[in-house]
Design an enzyme around this catalytic site. Structure first.
Site, PDB file in Angstrom:
ATOM      1  N   ARG A 124       0.812  -1.225   0.000  1.00 22.37           N
ATOM      2  CA  ARG A 124       0.000   0.000   0.000  1.00 22.37           C
ATOM      3  C   ARG A 124       0.842   1.269   0.000  1.00 22.37           C
ATOM      4  O   ARG A 124       0.353   2.341   0.345  1.00 22.37           O
ATOM      5  CB  ARG A 124      -0.982   0.006   1.179  1.00 22.37           C
ATOM      6  CG  ARG A 124      -2.004  -1.128   1.128  1.00 22.37           C
ATOM      7  CD  ARG A 124      -3.091  -0.933   2.182  1.00 22.37           C
ATOM      8  NE  ARG A 124      -4.097  -1.975   2.084  1.00 22.37           N
ATOM      9  CZ  ARG A 124      -4.049  -3.113   2.773  1.00 22.37           C
ATOM     10  NH1 ARG A 124      -3.057  -3.331   3.621  1.00 22.37           N
ATOM     11  NH2 ARG A 124      -5.000  -4.015   2.637  1.00 22.37           N
ATOM     12  N   LYS A 146       2.724  11.183 -11.640  1.00 24.85           N
ATOM     13  CA  LYS A 146       1.957  10.236 -12.451  1.00 24.85           C
ATOM     14  C   LYS A 146       2.750   8.943 -12.585  1.00 24.85           C
ATOM     15  O   LYS A 146       3.901   8.953 -13.013  1.00 24.85           O
ATOM     16  CB  LYS A 146       1.700  10.810 -13.843  1.00 24.85           C
ATOM     17  CG  LYS A 146       0.468  11.660 -13.965  1.00 24.85           C
ATOM     18  CD  LYS A 146       0.216  11.966 -15.443  1.00 24.85           C
ATOM     19  CE  LYS A 146      -1.020  12.798 -15.640  1.00 24.85           C
ATOM     20  NZ  LYS A 146      -1.264  13.055 -17.076  1.00 24.85           N
ATOM     21  N   GLU A 188       8.785  17.080 -25.881  1.00 28.87           N
ATOM     22  CA  GLU A 188       8.104  17.562 -24.681  1.00 28.87           C
ATOM     23  C   GLU A 188       8.590  18.961 -24.299  1.00 28.87           C
ATOM     24  O   GLU A 188       7.810  19.793 -23.805  1.00 28.87           O
ATOM     25  CB  GLU A 188       8.326  16.585 -23.518  1.00 28.87           C
ATOM     26  CG  GLU A 188       7.659  15.227 -23.694  1.00 28.87           C
ATOM     27  CD  GLU A 188       6.148  15.271 -23.507  1.00 28.87           C
ATOM     28  OE1 GLU A 188       5.600  16.345 -23.167  1.00 28.87           O
ATOM     29  OE2 GLU A 188       5.496  14.229 -23.700  1.00 28.87           O
ATOM     30  N   LYS A 230       6.940  22.523 -15.819  1.00 33.23           N
ATOM     31  CA  LYS A 230       6.160  21.332 -15.447  1.00 33.23           C
ATOM     32  C   LYS A 230       5.731  21.407 -13.984  1.00 33.23           C
ATOM     33  O   LYS A 230       4.579  21.107 -13.645  1.00 33.23           O
ATOM     34  CB  LYS A 230       6.997  20.068 -15.700  1.00 33.23           C
ATOM     35  CG  LYS A 230       6.304  18.742 -15.302  1.00 33.23           C
ATOM     36  CD  LYS A 230       5.348  18.246 -16.354  1.00 33.23           C
ATOM     37  CE  LYS A 230       4.535  17.044 -15.872  1.00 33.23           C
ATOM     38  NZ  LYS A 230       5.126  15.763 -16.186  1.00 33.23           N
ATOM     39  N   GLU A 240      -4.937  16.615 -12.384  1.00 33.33           N
ATOM     40  CA  GLU A 240      -5.403  16.823 -13.755  1.00 33.33           C
ATOM     41  C   GLU A 240      -6.907  17.062 -13.824  1.00 33.33           C
ATOM     42  O   GLU A 240      -7.639  16.425 -14.580  1.00 33.33           O
ATOM     43  CB  GLU A 240      -5.012  15.641 -14.658  1.00 33.33           C
ATOM     44  CG  GLU A 240      -5.002  16.018 -16.140  1.00 33.33           C
ATOM     45  CD  GLU A 240      -4.426  14.950 -17.050  1.00 33.33           C
ATOM     46  OE1 GLU A 240      -5.070  14.630 -18.046  1.00 33.33           O
ATOM     47  OE2 GLU A 240      -3.323  14.454 -16.767  1.00 33.33           O
ATOM     48  N   ARG A 244      -3.611  21.095 -15.909  1.00 37.90           N
ATOM     49  CA  ARG A 244      -2.623  20.044 -16.176  1.00 37.90           C
ATOM     50  C   ARG A 244      -2.909  19.351 -17.507  1.00 37.90           C
ATOM     51  O   ARG A 244      -2.006  18.808 -18.137  1.00 37.90           O
ATOM     52  CB  ARG A 244      -2.587  19.026 -15.031  1.00 37.90           C
ATOM     53  CG  ARG A 244      -1.444  18.019 -15.153  1.00 37.90           C
ATOM     54  CD  ARG A 244      -1.210  17.258 -13.875  1.00 37.90           C
ATOM     55  NE  ARG A 244      -0.141  16.263 -14.009  1.00 37.90           N
ATOM     56  CZ  ARG A 244       0.411  15.631 -12.986  1.00 37.90           C
ATOM     57  NH1 ARG A 244       0.026  15.882 -11.750  1.00 37.90           N
ATOM     58  NH2 ARG A 244       1.367  14.749 -13.191  1.00 37.90           N
ATOM     59  N   ASN A 248      -1.118  17.887 -22.284  1.00 38.07           N
ATOM     60  CA  ASN A 248      -1.468  16.871 -23.285  1.00 38.07           C
ATOM     61  C   ASN A 248      -1.511  17.441 -24.699  1.00 38.07           C
ATOM     62  O   ASN A 248      -1.959  16.753 -25.628  1.00 38.07           O
ATOM     63  CB  ASN A 248      -2.823  16.237 -22.942  1.00 38.07           C
ATOM     64  CG  ASN A 248      -2.775  15.494 -21.624  1.00 38.07           C
ATOM     65  OD1 ASN A 248      -1.774  14.851 -21.304  1.00 38.07           O
ATOM     66  ND2 ASN A 248      -3.831  15.609 -20.841  1.00 38.07           N
ATOM     67  N   HIS A 251      -0.766  15.177 -27.572  1.00 34.68           N
ATOM     68  CA  HIS A 251      -0.768  13.806 -27.068  1.00 34.68           C
ATOM     69  C   HIS A 251      -1.953  12.963 -27.527  1.00 34.68           C
ATOM     70  O   HIS A 251      -1.818  11.743 -27.663  1.00 34.68           O
ATOM     71  CB  HIS A 251      -0.706  13.807 -25.542  1.00 34.68           C
ATOM     72  CG  HIS A 251       0.653  14.073 -24.988  1.00 34.68           C
ATOM     73  ND1 HIS A 251       1.339  15.245 -25.239  1.00 34.68           N
ATOM     74  CD2 HIS A 251       1.459  13.324 -24.199  1.00 34.68           C
ATOM     75  CE1 HIS A 251       2.500  15.203 -24.621  1.00 34.68           C
ATOM     76  NE2 HIS A 251       2.609  14.050 -23.999  1.00 34.68           N
ATOM     77  N   HIS A 255      -0.657   9.881 -29.109  1.00 36.02           N
ATOM     78  CA  HIS A 255      -0.815   8.564 -28.483  1.00 36.02           C
ATOM     79  C   HIS A 255      -1.435   7.560 -29.456  1.00 36.02           C
ATOM     80  O   HIS A 255      -1.068   6.377 -29.467  1.00 36.02           O
ATOM     81  CB  HIS A 255      -1.677   8.666 -27.226  1.00 36.02           C
ATOM     82  CG  HIS A 255      -0.933   9.059 -26.002  1.00 36.02           C
ATOM     83  ND1 HIS A 255      -1.539   9.502 -24.848  1.00 36.02           N
ATOM     84  CD2 HIS A 255       0.396   9.067 -25.725  1.00 36.02           C
ATOM     85  CE1 HIS A 255      -0.632   9.771 -23.934  1.00 36.02           C
ATOM     86  NE2 HIS A 255       0.547   9.523 -24.446  1.00 36.02           N
ATOM     87  N   HIS A 267       8.040   8.185 -28.096  1.00 35.37           N
ATOM     88  CA  HIS A 267       6.943   9.000 -27.579  1.00 35.37           C
ATOM     89  C   HIS A 267       7.047  10.455 -28.048  1.00 35.37           C
ATOM     90  O   HIS A 267       6.073  11.040 -28.518  1.00 35.37           O
ATOM     91  CB  HIS A 267       6.927   8.942 -26.048  1.00 35.37           C
ATOM     92  CG  HIS A 267       5.916   9.837 -25.416  1.00 35.37           C
ATOM     93  ND1 HIS A 267       4.558   9.585 -25.475  1.00 35.37           N
ATOM     94  CD2 HIS A 267       6.050  11.009 -24.721  1.00 35.37           C
ATOM     95  CE1 HIS A 267       3.903  10.553 -24.841  1.00 35.37           C
ATOM     96  NE2 HIS A 267       4.786  11.424 -24.382  1.00 35.37           N
TER      97      HIS A 267
END
Length: 365
Positions: A124, A146, A188, A230, A240, A244, A248, A251, A255, A267
């Site tokens: 956990r 993330k 990026e 960032k 997000e 945030r 993207n 993206h 993606h 990427h």
């Protein structure tokens, strides 16, 4: 003196990003951040990074921790799944790692995302440190908490928000990157300027030659600037729910192409292609001028990134965007540029408009 960026969470100090030019300052950073050494540490890395840095980082860690273990998995996006996480869980269980122990993610975005997810879920939650070695991971995936893995054909569909104890960046590790991986990180970085800071975008243009020549001082300034952008975004919107999502930009379509290429494209290359579409649609909506649109394309190509793909079907790309985890109902949360340095969320694009934005990416070559 190592440069530092303080990242806050819910308006309280959470962790620091520490920039150095070697791994030698890692132990001092641990002490500075009050990270206990009276624990076991497991270095998690992939087969590519292990050849370059595992021995060096292991020897440094042996000067701090009573037990140093390591777990190495096959490099590549194809390892970013629950099967690899399960093997890591099993290794930690057999090595008797408990909640006071520590994971160290040594590598690029796949290593960082996977290790962070394992740290968030093993017992956990146990502490972990990001030690990103690629440009992409230094300016993007290691910052903001993330974590996650791919599920079936869906990218980053399973994950958690889980903050590291520290991000330790060795700028010198960028010199070992293949050209395509370095360029991937630039995708990026260019995005950060476009969505958030026009002056940083201009700085990138002004220093293009030095960046391409891998001048370490210029690289440090670039990484530091990108980390600031960032961190400011993720501090404002850690889960997000709002701005945030601006990160993207490029993206959603990127993606889709990344998945359709079976991850044969990096990427950052896919993000660059997606940014072309985003810039084009921003131009068509009247947010940016044609000259600005063309300048963005020239900027992307100037850092050895693609702006188009061949042998893809526009309809299939559009269909794949609709399996993106950032969909809201049946609407695509598309990011546009309101101007250079300022982004916005637009959920009003019709399929026909999106198809037009995809069509400009396709060549017959």
């Amino acid at each position: 003196m190592a440069r530092q960026v303080q990242v806050n969470y819910q308006e309280k100090p959470c962790y620091k990003i520490i920039l150095n030019h070697s791994f030698d300052g890692f132990l001092d950073a641990l002490e500075q951040e009050g990270i206990s050494r009276d624990r076991k540490i497991c270095i998690v890395t992939d087969t590519n990074v292990a050849k370059l840095y595992l021995n060096e980082v292991t020897e440094i860690c042996k000067n701090a921790f009573p037990v140093v273990e390591y777990f190495v998995f096959d490099a590549g996006e194809s390892s970013k799944n629950m099967a690899t996480v399960e093997k890591l869980y099993e290794y930690l269980i057999k090595s008797r790692f408990d909640r006071k122990d520590l994971l160290l993610a040594l590598g690029g975005g796949v290593v960082g995302d996977l290790t962070g997810f394992a740290a968030a879920t093993y017992l956990r939650g146990i502490d972990f440190i990001q030690m990103p070695t690629t440009l992409l991971s230094q300016v993007d995936s290691s910052i903001g908490g993330k974590t996650g893995v791919d599920f079936l054909q869906y990218k980053n569909m399973v994950g958690a928000f889980y903050m590291p104890r520290m991000v330790y960046i060795n700028i010198h590790s960028l010199l070992s990157l293949p050209n395509l991986q370095f360029a991937s990180g630039m995708g990026e970085i260019i995005k950060h300027g476009l969505i958030r800071d026009a002056s940083y975008y201009q700085w990138l243009k002004d220093h293009q030659a030095a960046i391409q020549a891998h001048d370490e001082d210029v690289l440090e300034e670039m990484v530091y600037g990108s980390c600031l952008i960032k961190k400011n975004v993720v501090e404002t919107d850690p889960k997000e729910q709002g701005i945030r999502a601006y990160l993207n930009f490029g993206h959603t379509i990127g993606h889709a192409i990344e998945k359709m290429s079976d991850f044969s494209l990096y990427h950052g290359q896919c993000v660059a292609i997606g940014m072309h579409s985003g810039a084009y649609l921003s131009f068509k909506r009247g947010h940016i001028t044609k000259d600005q649109y063309e300048d963005i394309l020239a900027m992307i190509q100037g850092f050895d990134l693609p702006v188009s793909v061949s042998d893809y079907d526009a309809g299939e790309i559009l269909a794949n965007t609709k399996s993106d985890k950032k969909m809201v109902g049946d609407k695509i949360k598309f990011i546009v540029l309101e101007k250079i340095g300022q982004a916005a969320i637009d959920m009003t694009f019709s399929d026909q408009e999106l198809l037009e934005g995809i069509q400009v990416l396709l060549t017959d070559e």
